[in-house]
Design an enzyme around this catalytic site. Structure first.
Site, PDB file in Angstrom:
ATOM      1  CG  ASN A 389       0.081  -3.818  -0.839  1.00  0.00           C
ATOM      2  OD1 ASN A 389      -0.210  -4.669  -0.005  1.00  0.00           O
ATOM      3  ND2 ASN A 389       0.275  -4.118  -2.110  1.00  0.00           N
ATOM      4  CG  ASP A 390       4.517  -3.821   1.027  1.00  0.00           C
ATOM      5  OD1 ASP A 390       3.838  -4.750   0.546  1.00  0.00           O
ATOM      6  OD2 ASP A 390       5.430  -3.256   0.415  1.00  0.00           O
ATOM      7  CB  VAL A 391       2.129  -0.153   6.226  1.00  0.00           C
ATOM      8  CG1 VAL A 391       3.491   0.358   5.774  1.00  0.00           C
ATOM      9  CG2 VAL A 391       1.021   0.586   5.507  1.00  0.00           C
ATOM     10  CB  ALA A 430       7.825  -5.750   0.328  1.00  0.00           C
TER      11      ALA A 430
END
Lengths: 465, 103
Positions: A389-391, A430
Site C-alpha cells: 500500500n504505502d510504498v 501510515a
C-alpha cells in the site's frame, strides 16, 4: 603458544572479511557464510591455549547446549518469521557481551586469574550497550512474534523519561569508573539492569512498520558492544568482528530510514508507523473505485508482455508466496516477462521480501530493487500490487501535504493498468489514503491475497486448456 | 593479553572502514542474509565468554560467564544455520518446480 592463538585470530579476522565480501552476490553468498563459520571454528579451537582450563567439562556442556538450541531454532524457524529470529539472536549476542564485560568487572574485584582490566570505560560501555540491545531486542521479538501488540505503545512524557534514564545511566557509569575497581561493582550491575530497561522503553513506542529500522539499529548496537568488549579483553579479533557487524548495522539502519523518508531520531521518538497518529489527512478518497473480477485480470495478464508484481506485507500475511510463484510460472510459460518490484522496506527487516520469494523458488534474477524497476513501469502492461500500500502511494511523489511526502516509492501508477489485490479499502501502516486506488487505470481486486491469486491461477489454467 | 590500547583503536578504526566499504556494496536482495550472517559473526563474543568462564574467580562470576557462554553459543550457531538455510534458497534461472525447499 600464545603466538599461535594470536596468529589464528588474524586468520579468522581475514576469514570474516572474505566471508562478508562474498555476500555481495547471491551466487557466492553461501560460501561466504561458510567461510565466516570456519573462522569461528578456528578461533574456538585455540581458545584454551594459554588460558587456565578449570571447569572445562561444565563449560563445554553449557556451550553444547547453547549450540543445540541454536541449531534447533535455526532449522525450525519459518522464513516469514526470520525478523523475530534475527531479533532474538541479536539480543542473545548483546546479552552475552554485557555479561562478559560485567564478569570482567566483578572478576577484577575478586582478583581473578588472567588479570582482567576491571572497571574501565570500555567495560561500562559494553555493559550498557549490550544490555540495551538485549532489552530492545526482547521487545522487538515480542512485537514481531505478535506476543504483544505491534502498535506503538506510548505514554505521556515518554521522551523525558527515556532521556532521564539515559542521563542517570551515564552519570552512574562515570561515577562507577571514578570510584574504581571493587568499590563500584553494585553500580555497574545497576547500569546493566538500567540499560536493559532503557532498551525496553525505547522500542516500546516503535510501530510495526518501523521494525526494519529498529532491528538494524539493534544489530549495529550489538556489533558495537562486541567491538568495545574487545578493548576490555584485549582481543583484536573481537574488535574486527564487532566493527564489521556495527558497520553493517549502521548502513542498513540508514538505508531503511532513507527508504521511509524518516530520520533515525524520528523513528525512535515519533511513535509513528502504527497508524495511530497517521495524520487524518482529510480528503476521504475522492473519485470512484473500480472493482474487478479474477477472470478479467487473468485475461489481461495472459496477453501482457511485461507484468510487474509488487509484493507487500499482505502477501506475507496471507502466506501466498507459493501461489504467486505458480502464477509467475504460468505467465512465463505463456511468454510473459514477469518481474517483481521489491521496495527496500517490504517485509519486516531489510531484504525480507526477497527471502520470502526465494523460499518459494522465485529466481533472484526476477527480483528487482526499486531503482532498477521504476524505469520499467511505463512500459509495463500490468502492475499487479499484492498486499502493498504505502510504498505505491503516488502522494509521496506529488502531494507535499501528505505525511509520507518524499518517501521513495515504486512508480506503479505509471504502468498501463494497475491491479490492486487488497482485502478492503483500509489504509496502510501510515494511515494515509492512497490516491492510486481511485485512478482511472486502477482496478481493485478485493479479497485475501492467497484466495485471489489462486483464482487467477485457476482462470489462467482454464485459458491454457 | 597485553596489546597497547591505541593499537586496538587503530584496529577498530580500520575494521570499521573496511566494513563500511564492503557492506555498502551488498545488494538489497541479500540484506536479510547479510544481517543474519553478521549477527552470527558478533556471536564471537561466545569465545570471550568461554575464556571468562575458565578463569572466573568465584561462583558468581563463573555463573555470569556460563550464561554468556550459553547465549553466545546459541547466537553463533543459530546465526550461521539460519543464514545457510536462507542462502540455499537463492537460485537463478527457470524455477525448478518447487522440489528443493524444506519446512
Amino acid at each position: 603458544m600464545v603466538e599461535l592463538r594470536e596468529a589464528v585470530d588474524i586468520v579468522a579476522a581475514v576469514l570474516y572479511i572474505v566471508g562478508v565480501m562474498r555476500l555481495r552476490t547471491p551466487a557466492t553468498a553461501r560460501s561466504g557464510n561458510l567461510i565466516a563459520a570456519v573462522g569461528m571454528v578456528l578461533v574456538l579451537a585455540v581458545t584454551w591455549i594459554g588460558q587456565p582450563a578449570s571447569n572445562l567439562l561444565l563449560i563445554v556442556i553449557v556451550a553444547a547446549a547453547g549450540a543445540a538450541v541454536g541449531i534447533w531454532a535455526g532449522r525450525g524457524v519459518a522464513v516469514t518469521a526470520m525478523p523475530q529470529m534475527v531479533a532474538l539472536l541479536n539480543g542473545m549476542g548483546g546479552g552475552a557481551a554485557a555479561l562478559v564485560a560485567l564478569e570482567q568487572v566483578l572478576a577484577a574485584t575478586a582478583g581473578g586469574a588472567g588479570a582482567p582490566v576491571g572497571l574501565s570505560l570500555p567495560a561500562v560501555f559494553t555493559v550498557l550497550c549490550g544490555a540495551f540491545s538485549l532489552g530492545g531486542s526482547a521487545i522487538a521479538f515480542l512485537k514481531l512474534q505478535e506476543l504483544m501488540t505491534g502498535r506503538p505503545i506510548t505514554f505521556g512524557g515518554q521522551h523525558v523519561v527515556n532521556a532521564l534514564v539515559l542521563l542517570v545511566l551515564a552519570v552512574a557509569g562515570v561515577w562507577a569508573i571514578a570510584l574504581g575497581t571493587g568499590a563500584a561493582d553494585g553500580l555497574v550491575v545497576a547500569v546493566a539492569v538500567g540499560g536493559a530497561l532503557l532498551g525496553v522503553l525505547v522500542v516500546l513506542p516503535v510501530g510495526g512498520a518501523d521494525m526494519p529500522v529498529i532491528i538494524s539499529l539493534l544489530n549495529a548496537l550489538t556489533g558495537l558492544a562486541v567491538a568495545i568488549s574487545g578493548f576490555v579483553l584485549s582481543s583484536a579479533v573481537l574488535i574486527v568482528a564487532g566493527a564489521l557487524v556495527g558497520a553493517s548495522g549502521f548502513i542498513l539502519t540508514q538505508l531503511m530510514a532513507k527508504a521511509m523518508h524518516r530520520s533515525i531520531g524520528n523513528v525512535l521518538f515519533a511513535g509513528f508507523g502504527g497508524g495511530s497518529q497517521g495524520a487524518a489527512a482529510g480528503s476521504a478518497a475522492e473519485g470512484t473505485v473500480h472493482p474487478t473480477q479474477a477472470d478479467e485480470v487473468a485475461m489481461m495478464l495472459a496477453y501482457a508482455q511485461l507484468v510487474v508484481i509488487v509484493p507487500g506485507s499482505g502477501l506475507a500475511v496471507a502466506r501466498a508466496q507459493q501461489e504467486v510463484r505458480e502464477l509467475m510460472d504460468l505467465l512465463v510459460a505463456r511468454g510473459v516477462d514477469v518481474r517483481f518490484a521489491i521496495h527496500p522496506v517490504a517485509g519486516r527487516m531489510p531484504g525480507h521480501m526477497n527471502v520470502i520469494l526465494a523460499e518459494a523458488n522465485v529466481p533472484y534474477d526476477r527480483l528487482y530493487e526499486m531503482e532498477r524497476i521504476n524505469s520499467d513501469f511505463p512500459r509495463a502492461d500490468v502492475a499487479l500490487v499484492i498486499g502493498a500500500n504505502d510504498v505505491t502511494n503516488p502522494a509521496a511523489r506529488n502531494d507535499p501535504g501528505s505525511p509520507i511526502y518524499g518517501m521513495p516509492i515504486l512508480d506503479v501508477d505509471k504502468a498501463h493498468t494497475v491491479v490492486v489485490c487488497k482485502r478492503s479499502m483500509a489504509s496502510g501502516f501510515a494511515g494515509v489514503d492512497n490516491p492510486l486506488f481511485t485512478m482511472d487505470k486502477t482496478l481493485m481486486l478485493f479479497g485475501d491475497a492467497r484466495a485471489t491469486v489462486l483464482a487467477l491461477i485457476g482462470q489462467l489454467k482454464e485459458m491454457a486448456a | 593479553m597485553s596489546i597497547d590500547p591505541l593499537q586496538l583503536v587503530f584496529v577498530f578504526v580500520l575494521a570499521g572502514f573496511v566494513g563500511f566499504q564492503l557492506i555498502s556494496r551488498v545488494p538489497p536482495v541479500l540484506h536479510t542474509p547479510l544481517m543474519s550472517a553478521t549477527n552470527a559473526i558478533h556471536g564471537i563474543v561466545f569465545v570471550a565468554a568461554i575464556v571468562a568462564a575458565s578463569s572466573a574467580p568465584g561462583p558468581l562470576t563463573f555463573g555470569l560467564a556460563l550464561a554468556a557462554t550459553f547465549l553466545g553459543a546459541a547466537n553463533v550457531v543459530g546465526g550461521f544455520v539460519v543464514t545457510d538455510r536462507m542462502l540455499e534458497m537463492f537460485h537463478t534461472g527457470p524455477a525448478a518446480g518447487g522440489q528443493d525447499h524444506r519446512g
